[in-house]
Each structure stands twice: as structure tokens, then as C-alpha cells.
Design a protein around this motif. Sequence first.
Motif, PDB file in Angstrom:
ATOM      1  N   GLU A 149     -63.919 -10.757  -0.574  1.00  0.00           N
ATOM      2  CA  GLU A 149     -63.177 -11.998  -0.286  1.00  0.00           C
ATOM      3  C   GLU A 149     -61.757 -11.917  -0.859  1.00  0.00           C
ATOM      4  O   GLU A 149     -60.790 -12.300  -0.199  1.00  0.00           O
ATOM      5  CB  GLU A 149     -63.929 -13.200  -0.881  1.00  0.00           C
ATOM      6  CG  GLU A 149     -63.258 -14.524  -0.621  1.00  0.00           C
ATOM      7  CD  GLU A 149     -63.168 -14.873   0.854  1.00  0.00           C
ATOM      8  OE1 GLU A 149     -62.167 -15.505   1.230  1.00  0.00           O
ATOM      9  OE2 GLU A 149     -64.055 -14.495   1.632  1.00  0.00           O
ATOM     10  N   MET A 150     -61.637 -11.380  -2.069  1.00  0.00           N
ATOM     11  CA  MET A 150     -60.311 -11.226  -2.676  1.00  0.00           C
ATOM     12  C   MET A 150     -59.499 -10.192  -1.904  1.00  0.00           C
ATOM     13  O   MET A 150     -58.300 -10.398  -1.654  1.00  0.00           O
ATOM     14  CB  MET A 150     -60.433 -10.795  -4.143  1.00  0.00           C
ATOM     15  CG  MET A 150     -59.085 -10.681  -4.848  1.00  0.00           C
ATOM     16  SD  MET A 150     -59.210 -10.185  -6.559  1.00  0.00           S
ATOM     17  CE  MET A 150     -59.935 -11.637  -7.264  1.00  0.00           C
ATOM     18  N   TYR A 151     -60.159  -9.106  -1.492  1.00  0.00           N
ATOM     19  CA  TYR A 151     -59.467  -8.078  -0.700  1.00  0.00           C
ATOM     20  C   TYR A 151     -58.947  -8.660   0.612  1.00  0.00           C
ATOM     21  O   TYR A 151     -57.828  -8.398   1.025  1.00  0.00           O
ATOM     22  CB  TYR A 151     -60.407  -6.907  -0.419  1.00  0.00           C
ATOM     23  CG  TYR A 151     -59.807  -5.899   0.527  1.00  0.00           C
ATOM     24  CD1 TYR A 151     -58.850  -4.996   0.092  1.00  0.00           C
ATOM     25  CD2 TYR A 151     -60.167  -5.883   1.873  1.00  0.00           C
ATOM     26  CE1 TYR A 151     -58.281  -4.087   0.965  1.00  0.00           C
ATOM     27  CE2 TYR A 151     -59.607  -4.986   2.750  1.00  0.00           C
ATOM     28  CZ  TYR A 151     -58.657  -4.085   2.293  1.00  0.00           C
ATOM     29  OH  TYR A 151     -58.094  -3.194   3.172  1.00  0.00           O
ATOM     30  N   ARG A 152     -59.787  -9.459   1.291  1.00  0.00           N
ATOM     31  CA  ARG A 152     -59.380 -10.065   2.552  1.00  0.00           C
ATOM     32  C   ARG A 152     -58.179 -10.981   2.347  1.00  0.00           C
ATOM     33  O   ARG A 152     -57.232 -10.982   3.136  1.00  0.00           O
ATOM     34  CB  ARG A 152     -60.544 -10.853   3.150  1.00  0.00           C
ATOM     35  CG  ARG A 152     -60.253 -11.369   4.552  1.00  0.00           C
ATOM     36  CD  ARG A 152     -61.404 -12.186   5.104  1.00  0.00           C
ATOM     37  NE  ARG A 152     -61.700 -13.378   4.335  1.00  0.00           N
ATOM     38  CZ  ARG A 152     -60.967 -14.510   4.387  1.00  0.00           C
ATOM     39  NH1 ARG A 152     -59.921 -14.589   5.155  1.00  0.00           N
ATOM     40  NH2 ARG A 152     -61.310 -15.541   3.658  1.00  0.00           N
ATOM     41  N   GLN A 153     -58.157 -11.719   1.262  1.00  0.00           N
ATOM     42  CA  GLN A 153     -57.051 -12.629   0.979  1.00  0.00           C
ATOM     43  C   GLN A 153     -55.763 -11.848   0.684  1.00  0.00           C
ATOM     44  O   GLN A 153     -54.704 -12.147   1.234  1.00  0.00           O
ATOM     45  CB  GLN A 153     -57.408 -13.530  -0.206  1.00  0.00           C
ATOM     46  CG  GLN A 153     -56.326 -14.518  -0.548  1.00  0.00           C
ATOM     47  CD  GLN A 153     -56.696 -15.359  -1.765  1.00  0.00           C
ATOM     48  OE1 GLN A 153     -57.741 -15.172  -2.384  1.00  0.00           O
ATOM     49  NE2 GLN A 153     -55.828 -16.291  -2.109  1.00  0.00           N
ATOM     50  N   VAL A 154     -55.827 -10.830  -0.154  1.00  0.00           N
ATOM     51  CA  VAL A 154     -54.648 -10.030  -0.500  1.00  0.00           C
ATOM     52  C   VAL A 154     -54.150  -9.255   0.716  1.00  0.00           C
ATOM     53  O   VAL A 154     -52.942  -9.204   0.987  1.00  0.00           O
ATOM     54  CB  VAL A 154     -54.964  -9.072  -1.677  1.00  0.00           C
ATOM     55  CG1 VAL A 154     -53.829  -8.081  -1.889  1.00  0.00           C
ATOM     56  CG2 VAL A 154     -55.220  -9.860  -2.949  1.00  0.00           C
ATOM     57  N   ALA A 155     -55.062  -8.673   1.476  1.00  0.00           N
ATOM     58  CA  ALA A 155     -54.670  -7.927   2.678  1.00  0.00           C
ATOM     59  C   ALA A 155     -54.050  -8.865   3.710  1.00  0.00           C
ATOM     60  O   ALA A 155     -53.083  -8.498   4.397  1.00  0.00           O
ATOM     61  CB  ALA A 155     -55.872  -7.207   3.267  1.00  0.00           C
ATOM     62  N   GLY A 156     -54.582 -10.060   3.845  1.00  0.00           N
ATOM     63  CA  GLY A 156     -54.011 -11.039   4.782  1.00  0.00           C
ATOM     64  C   GLY A 156     -52.596 -11.434   4.393  1.00  0.00           C
ATOM     65  O   GLY A 156     -51.714 -11.543   5.259  1.00  0.00           O
ATOM     66  N   GLU A 157     -52.344 -11.643   3.106  1.00  0.00           N
ATOM     67  CA  GLU A 157     -50.987 -11.970   2.645  1.00  0.00           C
ATOM     68  C   GLU A 157     -50.034 -10.798   2.900  1.00  0.00           C
ATOM     69  O   GLU A 157     -48.910 -10.994   3.350  1.00  0.00           O
ATOM     70  CB  GLU A 157     -51.012 -12.315   1.151  1.00  0.00           C
ATOM     71  CG  GLU A 157     -51.680 -13.613   0.824  1.00  0.00           C
ATOM     72  CD  GLU A 157     -51.841 -13.825  -0.672  1.00  0.00           C
ATOM     73  OE1 GLU A 157     -51.347 -12.989  -1.468  1.00  0.00           O
ATOM     74  OE2 GLU A 157     -52.467 -14.835  -1.056  1.00  0.00           O
ATOM     75  N   HIS A 158     -50.508  -9.597   2.584  1.00  0.00           N
ATOM     76  CA  HIS A 158     -49.678  -8.406   2.802  1.00  0.00           C
ATOM     77  C   HIS A 158     -49.361  -8.248   4.288  1.00  0.00           C
ATOM     78  O   HIS A 158     -48.212  -7.990   4.661  1.00  0.00           O
ATOM     79  CB  HIS A 158     -50.385  -7.174   2.279  1.00  0.00           C
ATOM     80  CG  HIS A 158     -49.627  -5.896   2.467  1.00  0.00           C
ATOM     81  ND1 HIS A 158     -48.985  -5.550   3.627  1.00  0.00           N
ATOM     82  CD2 HIS A 158     -49.389  -4.856   1.631  1.00  0.00           C
ATOM     83  CE1 HIS A 158     -48.411  -4.388   3.517  1.00  0.00           C
ATOM     84  NE2 HIS A 158     -48.639  -3.932   2.311  1.00  0.00           N
ATOM     85  N   ASP A 159     -50.372  -8.397   5.145  1.00  0.00           N
ATOM     86  CA  ASP A 159     -50.166  -8.244   6.586  1.00  0.00           C
ATOM     87  C   ASP A 159     -49.215  -9.293   7.138  1.00  0.00           C
ATOM     88  O   ASP A 159     -48.359  -8.997   7.977  1.00  0.00           O
ATOM     89  CB  ASP A 159     -51.503  -8.305   7.337  1.00  0.00           C
ATOM     90  CG  ASP A 159     -52.351  -7.068   7.128  1.00  0.00           C
ATOM     91  OD1 ASP A 159     -51.808  -6.051   6.627  1.00  0.00           O
ATOM     92  OD2 ASP A 159     -53.552  -7.115   7.464  1.00  0.00           O
ATOM     93  N   SER A 160     -49.352 -10.513   6.681  1.00  0.00           N
ATOM     94  CA  SER A 160     -48.460 -11.561   7.199  1.00  0.00           C
ATOM     95  C   SER A 160     -47.023 -11.318   6.749  1.00  0.00           C
ATOM     96  O   SER A 160     -46.081 -11.517   7.536  1.00  0.00           O
ATOM     97  CB  SER A 160     -48.937 -12.951   6.777  1.00  0.00           C
ATOM     98  OG  SER A 160     -48.855 -13.102   5.381  1.00  0.00           O
ATOM     99  N   ASP A 161     -46.812 -10.859   5.506  1.00  0.00           N
ATOM    100  CA  ASP A 161     -45.459 -10.519   5.055  1.00  0.00           C
ATOM    101  C   ASP A 161     -44.902  -9.341   5.852  1.00  0.00           C
ATOM    102  O   ASP A 161     -43.734  -9.360   6.267  1.00  0.00           O
ATOM    103  CB  ASP A 161     -45.461 -10.158   3.560  1.00  0.00           C
ATOM    104  CG  ASP A 161     -45.716 -11.354   2.669  1.00  0.00           C
ATOM    105  OD1 ASP A 161     -45.582 -12.502   3.160  1.00  0.00           O
ATOM    106  OD2 ASP A 161     -46.058 -11.144   1.485  1.00  0.00           O
TER     107      ASP A 161
END
Length: 125
Positions: free
Chosen positions: A9-21
Motif C-alpha cells: 500500500e505504501m509502495y503504491r502510494q509513493v509510486a503513484g506520487e512519483h508517476d504523477s510528478d
Amino acid sequence: KDNRPDFWEMYRQVAGEHDSDFLERYFKDMNITLLFSGLFSTVSSSFIVAMESNISPDPSDTTNALLTQLVQTRLDNLTAAGSTPADPASTWSPTASAVRIQMIAYASQSLSLLAAFGAILGKQW
């Protein structure tokens, strides 16, 4: 207790932020590429149109040669001259530098349009 679901869940959140940036940054870069290639294509097209006269024969030379031929035929001096005057368009050829410059201009125009096409594909993807 198993911490694997929390990790993912933490990985999905961090990866989502990175991808959106990442996507936001490159979306802006593609807009800049589209703007630059559009402006460059416009300027390049105007130069190509302006240089087009350097690689084609002057129509006034052809007109003058044909008028001279008509006058000579009318005055029956064509046979006295011994030969038919050559068409200036058939003897004219562009200079090597003009051809090279036109080739470079068309190549830069093509690459600019290719960059715009790539940016559009990237934005739609």
C-alpha cells in the motif's frame, strides 16, 4: 502480524506520487516541444518559400527567349542564324550551393514536423 499489505500500500502510494510528478513534468515538456516545433516549422517554411526561386529558372528569361524566337521567325532570320535558339529553361541548372541549402532546409522542416508528431503521440499516450 504480516506487514506485506502495508508495504504494498505504501509502495503504491509513493509510486503513484512519483508517476504523477513524472507525467506532469513531461507533459509540460511536450507542450514546449510542440510550441517550439510549430514556430520553427513556420519560420522554416517561410525560408523555403523565399529560396524556391533559387532552384527554378527565371520565367522572364524563358519569355524573352521565346519572344526572340518569334521575332526571328517572323523576320525570316531564323534560317540565316543557322539554328533554333535553345530554350533557356533546358540549359539552366541551379547552383550546387542553392541545392544544398534547400536540402538542409527541407531536412530541418521534416525533422521539426517529426518532433511535433512525436510530441502529439506522447501526449495522447
